[in-house]
Design a protein around this motif. Sequence first.
Motif, PDB file in Angstrom:
ATOM      1  N   MET A   1      33.797  26.857 -10.057  1.00 42.23           N
ATOM      2  CA  MET A   1      32.774  28.384  -8.567  1.00 42.23           C
ATOM      3  C   MET A   1      32.915  29.988  -9.243  1.00 42.23           C
ATOM      4  SD  MET A   1      32.219  27.867  -4.947  1.00 42.23           S
ATOM      5  CE  MET A   1      33.415  28.939  -4.716  1.00 42.23           C
ATOM      6  N   ALA A   2      34.257  30.155  -8.909  1.00 48.58           N
ATOM      7  CA  ALA A   2      34.448  32.045  -9.412  1.00 48.58           C
ATOM      8  C   ALA A   2      33.987  31.942 -10.786  1.00 48.58           C
ATOM      9  CB  ALA A   2      36.006  31.788  -8.995  1.00 48.58           C
ATOM     10  N   ILE A   3      34.569  31.052 -11.826  1.00 54.79           N
ATOM     11  CA  ILE A   3      34.271  31.644 -13.283  1.00 54.79           C
ATOM     12  C   ILE A   3      32.391  31.119 -13.393  1.00 54.79           C
ATOM     13  CG2 ILE A   3      34.283  30.778 -14.885  1.00 54.79           C
ATOM     14  CD1 ILE A   3      37.133  30.188 -15.139  1.00 54.79           C
ATOM     15  N   VAL A   4      32.219  30.657 -12.935  1.00 49.18           N
ATOM     16  CA  VAL A   4      30.962  30.325 -13.274  1.00 49.18           C
ATOM     17  C   VAL A   4      29.851  31.045 -12.942  1.00 49.18           C
ATOM     18  CG1 VAL A   4      28.625  28.710 -12.842  1.00 49.18           C
ATOM     19  CG2 VAL A   4      30.529  27.994 -13.880  1.00 49.18           C
ATOM     20  N   SER A   5      30.241  31.699 -11.129  1.00 49.68           N
ATOM     21  CA  SER A   5      29.572  32.861 -10.958  1.00 49.68           C
ATOM     22  C   SER A   5      30.107  34.146 -10.919  1.00 49.68           C
ATOM     23  CB  SER A   5      29.861  32.808  -9.047  1.00 49.68           C
ATOM     24  OG  SER A   5      31.562  33.616  -9.382  1.00 49.68           O
ATOM     25  N   ARG A   6      30.543  34.425 -12.487  1.00 50.81           N
ATOM     26  CA  ARG A   6      31.152  35.383 -13.037  1.00 50.81           C
ATOM     27  C   ARG A   6      29.767  35.824 -13.597  1.00 50.81           C
ATOM     28  NH1 ARG A   6      32.514  39.602  -9.117  1.00 50.81           N
ATOM     29  NH2 ARG A   6      33.267  40.129 -11.434  1.00 50.81           N
ATOM     30  N   ILE A   7      29.159  34.907 -14.476  1.00 50.48           N
ATOM     31  CA  ILE A   7      28.494  34.558 -15.636  1.00 50.48           C
ATOM     32  C   ILE A   7      27.618  34.719 -15.475  1.00 50.48           C
ATOM     33  CG2 ILE A   7      28.501  33.175 -17.679  1.00 50.48           C
ATOM     34  CD1 ILE A   7      31.128  31.414 -17.596  1.00 50.48           C
ATOM     35  N   ASP A   8      26.489  35.078 -16.686  1.00 52.71           N
ATOM     36  CA  ASP A   8      25.495  35.458 -16.621  1.00 52.71           C
ATOM     37  C   ASP A   8      24.719  34.362 -16.386  1.00 52.71           C
ATOM     38  OD1 ASP A   8      22.407  36.275 -16.995  1.00 52.71           O
ATOM     39  OD2 ASP A   8      22.733  37.936 -17.616  1.00 52.71           O
ATOM     40  N   TYR A   9      23.303  33.802 -15.928  1.00 49.60           N
ATOM     41  CA  TYR A   9      23.967  32.231 -15.726  1.00 49.60           C
ATOM     42  C   TYR A   9      22.702  32.310 -16.707  1.00 49.60           C
ATOM     43  CZ  TYR A   9      19.252  34.314 -13.658  1.00 49.60           C
ATOM     44  OH  TYR A   9      17.987  35.638 -13.097  1.00 49.60           O
ATOM     45  N   ARG A  10      21.571  33.259 -17.103  1.00 45.79           N
ATOM     46  CA  ARG A  10      20.946  33.103 -18.423  1.00 45.79           C
ATOM     47  C   ARG A  10      21.709  32.665 -19.864  1.00 45.79           C
ATOM     48  NH1 ARG A  10      18.600  37.841 -15.811  1.00 45.79           N
ATOM     49  NH2 ARG A  10      20.215  38.887 -16.150  1.00 45.79           N
ATOM     50  N   VAL A  11      22.881  32.463 -20.014  1.00 42.70           N
ATOM     51  CA  VAL A  11      24.457  32.437 -21.026  1.00 42.70           C
ATOM     52  C   VAL A  11      23.481  30.988 -21.293  1.00 42.70           C
ATOM     53  CG1 VAL A  11      26.017  31.897 -21.526  1.00 42.70           C
ATOM     54  CG2 VAL A  11      25.896  34.551 -20.417  1.00 42.70           C
ATOM     55  N   TRP A  12      23.654  30.140 -19.920  1.00 44.01           N
ATOM     56  CA  TRP A  12      23.157  28.112 -19.880  1.00 44.01           C
ATOM     57  C   TRP A  12      22.609  28.072 -20.850  1.00 44.01           C
ATOM     58  CZ3 TRP A  12      28.295  27.923 -19.188  1.00 44.01           C
ATOM     59  CH2 TRP A  12      28.750  27.996 -18.980  1.00 44.01           C
ATOM     60  N   LYS A  13      21.086  29.332 -21.309  1.00 42.40           N
ATOM     61  CA  LYS A  13      20.115  28.969 -21.781  1.00 42.40           C
ATOM     62  C   LYS A  13      20.905  28.288 -23.242  1.00 42.40           C
ATOM     63  CE  LYS A  13      16.253  31.181 -19.653  1.00 42.40           C
ATOM     64  NZ  LYS A  13      15.245  32.340 -19.812  1.00 42.40           N
ATOM     65  N   ASN A  14      21.596  29.020 -23.702  1.00 46.08           N
ATOM     66  CA  ASN A  14      21.759  28.195 -25.028  1.00 46.08           C
ATOM     67  C   ASN A  14      22.172  27.238 -25.196  1.00 46.08           C
ATOM     68  OD1 ASN A  14      21.097  31.228 -25.770  1.00 46.08           O
ATOM     69  ND2 ASN A  14      22.947  31.997 -24.976  1.00 46.08           N
ATOM     70  N   PHE A  15      23.038  26.213 -24.256  1.00 43.47           N
ATOM     71  CA  PHE A  15      23.958  24.904 -23.814  1.00 43.47           C
ATOM     72  C   PHE A  15      22.949  24.270 -22.727  1.00 43.47           C
ATOM     73  CE2 PHE A  15      26.958  28.706 -24.024  1.00 43.47           C
ATOM     74  CZ  PHE A  15      27.800  28.690 -24.587  1.00 43.47           C
ATOM     75  N   TRP A  16      21.445  24.343 -23.389  1.00 39.76           N
ATOM     76  CA  TRP A  16      20.589  23.065 -22.886  1.00 39.76           C
ATOM     77  C   TRP A  16      20.466  21.754 -23.263  1.00 39.76           C
ATOM     78  CZ3 TRP A  16      15.584  21.402 -24.516  1.00 39.76           C
ATOM     79  CH2 TRP A  16      15.051  22.331 -25.756  1.00 39.76           C
ATOM     80  N   MET A  17      20.303  21.897 -24.888  1.00 38.51           N
ATOM     81  CA  MET A  17      20.124  20.621 -25.292  1.00 38.51           C
ATOM     82  C   MET A  17      21.989  19.676 -25.183  1.00 38.51           C
ATOM     83  SD  MET A  17      18.251  18.675 -26.820  1.00 38.51           S
ATOM     84  CE  MET A  17      16.457  19.054 -27.578  1.00 38.51           C
ATOM     85  N   LEU A  18      22.820  20.682 -25.591  1.00 45.71           N
ATOM     86  CA  LEU A  18      23.945  20.144 -25.355  1.00 45.71           C
ATOM     87  C   LEU A  18      24.723  19.680 -24.203  1.00 45.71           C
ATOM     88  CD1 LEU A  18      26.896  20.327 -26.837  1.00 45.71           C
ATOM     89  CD2 LEU A  18      27.456  21.749 -25.703  1.00 45.71           C
ATOM     90  N   ALA A  19      23.799  19.998 -23.431  1.00 43.54           N
ATOM     91  CA  ALA A  19      24.524  19.976 -21.340  1.00 43.54           C
ATOM     92  C   ALA A  19      24.058  18.228 -21.628  1.00 43.54           C
ATOM     93  CB  ALA A  19      23.991  20.822 -20.577  1.00 43.54           C
ATOM     94  N   TYR A  20      22.868  18.326 -22.043  1.00 40.91           N
ATOM     95  CA  TYR A  20      21.613  16.526 -21.507  1.00 40.91           C
ATOM     96  C   TYR A  20      22.536  15.808 -22.510  1.00 40.91           C
ATOM     97  CZ  TYR A  20      17.715  13.333 -21.696  1.00 40.91           C
ATOM     98  OH  TYR A  20      17.217  12.294 -21.257  1.00 40.91           O
ATOM     99  N   ILE A  21      22.917  16.085 -23.806  1.00 40.98           N
ATOM    100  CA  ILE A  21      23.378  14.968 -25.447  1.00 40.98           C
ATOM    101  C   ILE A  21      25.095  14.310 -24.838  1.00 40.98           C
ATOM    102  CG2 ILE A  21      23.921  14.751 -27.330  1.00 40.98           C
ATOM    103  CD1 ILE A  21      21.139  16.628 -28.154  1.00 40.98           C
ATOM    104  N   GLY A  22      25.429  15.506 -24.522  1.00 40.35           N
ATOM    105  CA  GLY A  22      27.425  15.289 -23.655  1.00 40.35           C
ATOM    106  C   GLY A  22      26.580  14.852 -21.829  1.00 40.35           C
ATOM    107  N   ALA A  23      25.948  14.545 -21.237  1.00 40.34           N
ATOM    108  CA  ALA A  23      25.899  13.954 -20.009  1.00 40.34           C
ATOM    109  C   ALA A  23      25.405  12.804 -20.237  1.00 40.34           C
ATOM    110  CB  ALA A  23      25.316  14.794 -19.163  1.00 40.34           C
ATOM    111  N   PHE A  24      24.539  12.567 -21.445  1.00 35.65           N
ATOM    112  CA  PHE A  24      24.107  11.593 -21.353  1.00 35.65           C
ATOM    113  C   PHE A  24      24.649   9.915 -22.643  1.00 35.65           C
ATOM    114  CE2 PHE A  24      20.860   8.779 -24.705  1.00 35.65           C
ATOM    115  CZ  PHE A  24      20.414   7.695 -23.319  1.00 35.65           C
ATOM    116  N   GLY A  25      25.517  11.081 -23.150  1.00 33.20           N
ATOM    117  CA  GLY A  25      26.839  10.212 -24.219  1.00 33.20           C
ATOM    118  C   GLY A  25      27.459  10.063 -23.108  1.00 33.20           C
ATOM    119  N   LEU A  26      28.096  10.465 -22.769  1.00 33.17           N
ATOM    120  CA  LEU A  26      29.017  10.024 -21.172  1.00 33.17           C
ATOM    121  C   LEU A  26      29.162   9.247 -20.806  1.00 33.17           C
ATOM    122  CD1 LEU A  26      30.419  13.493 -20.593  1.00 33.17           C
ATOM    123  CD2 LEU A  26      31.330  11.836 -22.179  1.00 33.17           C
ATOM    124  N   CYS A  27      27.224   9.245 -20.356  1.00 28.55           N
ATOM    125  CA  CYS A  27      27.469   8.311 -19.039  1.00 28.55           C
ATOM    126  C   CYS A  27      26.473   6.805 -19.998  1.00 28.55           C
ATOM    127  CB  CYS A  27      25.638   8.971 -18.388  1.00 28.55           C
ATOM    128  SG  CYS A  27      26.397   9.523 -17.548  1.00 28.55           S
TER     129      CYS A  27
END
Length: 372
Positions: free
Chosen positions: A69-95
């Motif tokens: 929480m501390a680390i993520v709160s210090r990172i600009d939330y807009r950065v995660w726009k670059n990982f939207w597809m990776l987040a979906y594919i990674g979570a789908f793959g693990l599930c």
Amino acid sequence: MGRDGRVDRRQKNIRYFDYTLLLIVFFLICFGLVMLYSTSAYNGQLRFKDSAYYLKKQLQADALGIAAMAIVSRIDYRVWKNFWMLAYIGAFGLCTLVLFIGDELNGAKRWLNLGFTSFQPSEAAKLAIIVFLATIISKMPKQMGKFSSLVKIIAIVLPMVAVVAIGNLSTAIIILGIAISMVFVASPKYAQFFIAGGTVILFGAIFIMMEAYRAERLRIWLNPEKYEKGYQTLQGLYAIGSGGLFGKGLGGSMQKLGFVPEAQNDMIFSIICEELGLFGAISVILLFVIIIWRFMVIASNAQDLYGALIVTGALAHIAIQVILNIAVVTNTIPNTGISLPFISYGGTSVLFLLAEIGLVLSVSRGIHLEQE
């Protein structure tokens, strides 16, 4: 006041951070640890010869979650726009992976064994779907009024919902609820959601009837006293009823002594009712209401649509999960195996919940208040 007597309209930008949200979350974590120890000490001593077994494991997860929480709160939330597809594919793959090599417990495969600990991919899927949908919707805000856009987004989410539902229907419901909530907030038209809601209920009913054990849960819900598996529900209701207005006192529960199976997990709210009574139960609910209120304040003041959608997704996640957990414990709906956020035992759950809170706090950091 200016030299000529007129009010000076020059304003100073003040960077905002929601300390109220942070304080409530920390309080819930501490309260959860106290209730977890009270609820699990007997079971821990009986099974592991250590009354603090569950408390120690949850403390480790909380520490990791607070760090995340501390680390993520210090990172600009807009950065995660670059990982939207990776987040979906990674979570789908693990599930998907968990269906083949996952550890099975009570007839369901939900955990991946990492050797030193276990990991529940469906919890990661909740966070992934928030980042994924926030990015997609923020790129096409003007198209959200079209019914076709709603259909497309739900169609994109359905593969994730389907693969999670195979082993964990309750989490799949939460993921679908998050998706619909985010689309609902972004859309200027509401009538189409009645159609979408009806369709979801129809397919949900079909999906439940496809498996005998899911249909059996409906029968147990209607008549828990007639089924052996209704024992947990009945004991939970006994715990709630015996708590009265102010409860038996912290540590005074009798139902946790083996009567409510795995009381530290999904049924912990019933022990809260027994030990702290109606007053304690309402206090816990109010804490979650305050969290949701802070989410609404942050979402309405977010710098952009993307930030508002992230907060909306987190709001929907926690609100749906709290409502479903309390509804299950009070036998308002069939048993779904949903934990109470920040309070129930579960390392993966609290880790990703706190990471979500970090995202929300990051959005709050982007808010600039104007002070005259």
